[in-house]
Design an enzyme around this catalytic site. Structure first.
Site, PDB file in Angstrom:
ATOM      1  N   ALA A 125       0.826  -1.204   0.000  1.00 49.56           N
ATOM      2  CA  ALA A 125       0.000   0.000   0.000  1.00 49.56           C
ATOM      3  C   ALA A 125       0.864   1.259   0.000  1.00 49.56           C
ATOM      4  CB  ALA A 125      -0.971  -0.032   1.171  1.00 49.56           C
ATOM      5  N   CYS A 126       0.545   2.217   0.851  1.00 46.18           N
ATOM      6  CA  CYS A 126       1.238   3.507   0.820  1.00 46.18           C
ATOM      7  C   CYS A 126       2.711   3.421   1.215  1.00 46.18           C
ATOM      8  CB  CYS A 126       0.523   4.499   1.736  1.00 46.18           C
ATOM      9  SG  CYS A 126      -1.119   4.965   1.144  1.00 46.18           S
ATOM     10  N   SER A 127       3.125   2.327   1.826  1.00 44.06           N
ATOM     11  CA  SER A 127       4.521   2.163   2.228  1.00 44.06           C
ATOM     12  C   SER A 127       5.353   1.445   1.175  1.00 44.06           C
ATOM     13  CB  SER A 127       4.595   1.396   3.555  1.00 44.06           C
ATOM     14  OG  SER A 127       3.921   2.086   4.576  1.00 44.06           O
TER      15      SER A 127
END
Length: 379
Positions: A160-162
């Site tokens: 995801a966002c990481s």
């Protein structure tokens, strides 16, 4: 024993789609959708069977997020109150896919800035929050489109966002282990594709973009300007508070097709309350492990999801309210671009730092997941 191979960031790249949507435009289309919906369901609303939708506002969006605009690959579909979604036609298999196109554009800029030929690239990692398809891997398509080393390898990864910081650590580990000398991490994000533009609480959150990071062995870069990777740290903690249930098994459960959970959903207040202390504690612990002091941290390139979250995280780490110079923002013009956000911030706000300056690239999001990458400017 051979000397340790040190991984460095030699260059980054950025591709920004040509279309921008302001909050005013987005609110206008959303409120026209609300009017249509409430008119179509007037009887049911009057009977108490259906809840009326509430209009959005520019003031609400900017107070909740700090976002003022976002770039997208398709604007017309999003702003059409009868569609409320981007329209991105499928391409034939013989044509470069849209997600790969964003990655290739960003990657070429990174390679040019580093003075590197695609043939020098041994590995490609496509690290993003959403892949266009299950297989073949986007990374392999990107590897072929760029003309990278045919003896190399490529694969997709999704945290995801990481994803970008997880990709940086993975690339750095490959370099340290001698599996590759030059690794390209690309983050193509068409976040508008999984955003529910009919949801008042989240219709403004995301934008589209492509970023790239070139991770190489220090001796490959030589005396050219680059960033030494001082250390990386990754953390995950399971949570349902940010979720998207779209996937191949939807085919086996037709009753759920089109449900709201097949797009981005989140419990925003819970995310805020839980992620801020988790990320701040992780950064501080990582600094202590590396023997770094907050006073030595010249700049923080944080995940660009929410201005209020970044303000609190930076404040906890630095011990004071961070200035724009200490924690620059691109969120206002790009919105949340998932894995690419911290890389955009780094790409656009790092050239002014001098040799010896230390900084932090940090991302966090669904999972929960978080990654920190401490870097120091060389030359």
């Amino acid at each position: 024993m051979s000397a340790e191979i040190k991984p460095v960031i030699s260059a980054t790249g950025l591709y920004t789609p040509p279309h921008s949507i302001t909050n005013e435009e987005l609110v206008d289309s959303f409120n026209r959708y609300v009017e249509l919906y409430n008119a179509q369901h007037a009887a049911a609303i009057e009977a108490g069977e259906v809840a009326a939708l509430t209009p959005s506002s520019v003031e609400f969006i900017e107070k909740a997020s700090g976002i003022k605009a976002r770039f997208v690959v398709n604007k017309d579909g999003i702003l059409d109150p009868t569609i409320m979604a981007p329209r991105i036609p499928e391409r034939p298999n013989e044509e470069l896919s849209i997600l790969a196109e964003l990655a290739v554009r960003a990657a070429r800029q990174a390679l040019e800035r580093a003075g590197r030929d695609p043939m020098d690239v041994d590995a490609v990692i496509c690290a993003a929050s959403n892949m266009q398809r299950a297989y073949p891997a986007m990374a392999i398509e990107i590897q072929a489109a760029l003309g990278c080393n045919p003896e190399g390898f490529a694969f997709d990864m999704n945290v995801a966002c990481s994803s970008a910081t997880f990709g940086i650590q993975t690339a750095a580990d490959f370099v340290r282990a001698g599996h590759a000398r030059s690794v390209l991490v690309v983050n193509p994000e068409i976040c508008s594709g999984h955003l529910n533009f009919k949801d008042r609480d989240s219709h403004f959150i995301f934008g589209d973009v492509g970023t790239a990071i070139l991770i190489e062995a220090a001796d490959v870069v030589g005396d050219k300007p680059h960033w030494e990777i001082l250390g990386t740290k990754l953390k995950t903690q399971f949570s349902n508070n940010i979720r998207n249930n779209f996937g191949f098994l939807n085919h086996t459960a037709p009753e759920g097709v089109g449900a709201k959970d097949k797009l981005f959903v989140q419990e925003g207040r819970k995310v805020f309350k839980e992620v801020v202390p988790m990320v701040a504690a992780m950064i501080i612990e990582h600094m202590e492990t590396l023997g770094l002091e907050a006073t030595s941290l010249r700049r923080m390139w944080l995940h660009q999801a929410n201005a209020n979250m970044n303000r609190l995280i930076a404040g906890k780490v630095l011990g004071h309210e961070a200035s724009e110079d200490e924690s620059p923002t691109v969120l206002d013009t790009y919105a949340n671009t998932s894995s690419a956000g911290s890389i955009i911030a780094f790409h656009k706000n790092s050239d002014d730092l001098g040799a010896g300056d230390t900084g932090l690239i940090c991302s966090f999001g669904a999972g929960y997941s978080a990654g920190s990458v401490f870097v120091r400017k060389v030359a």
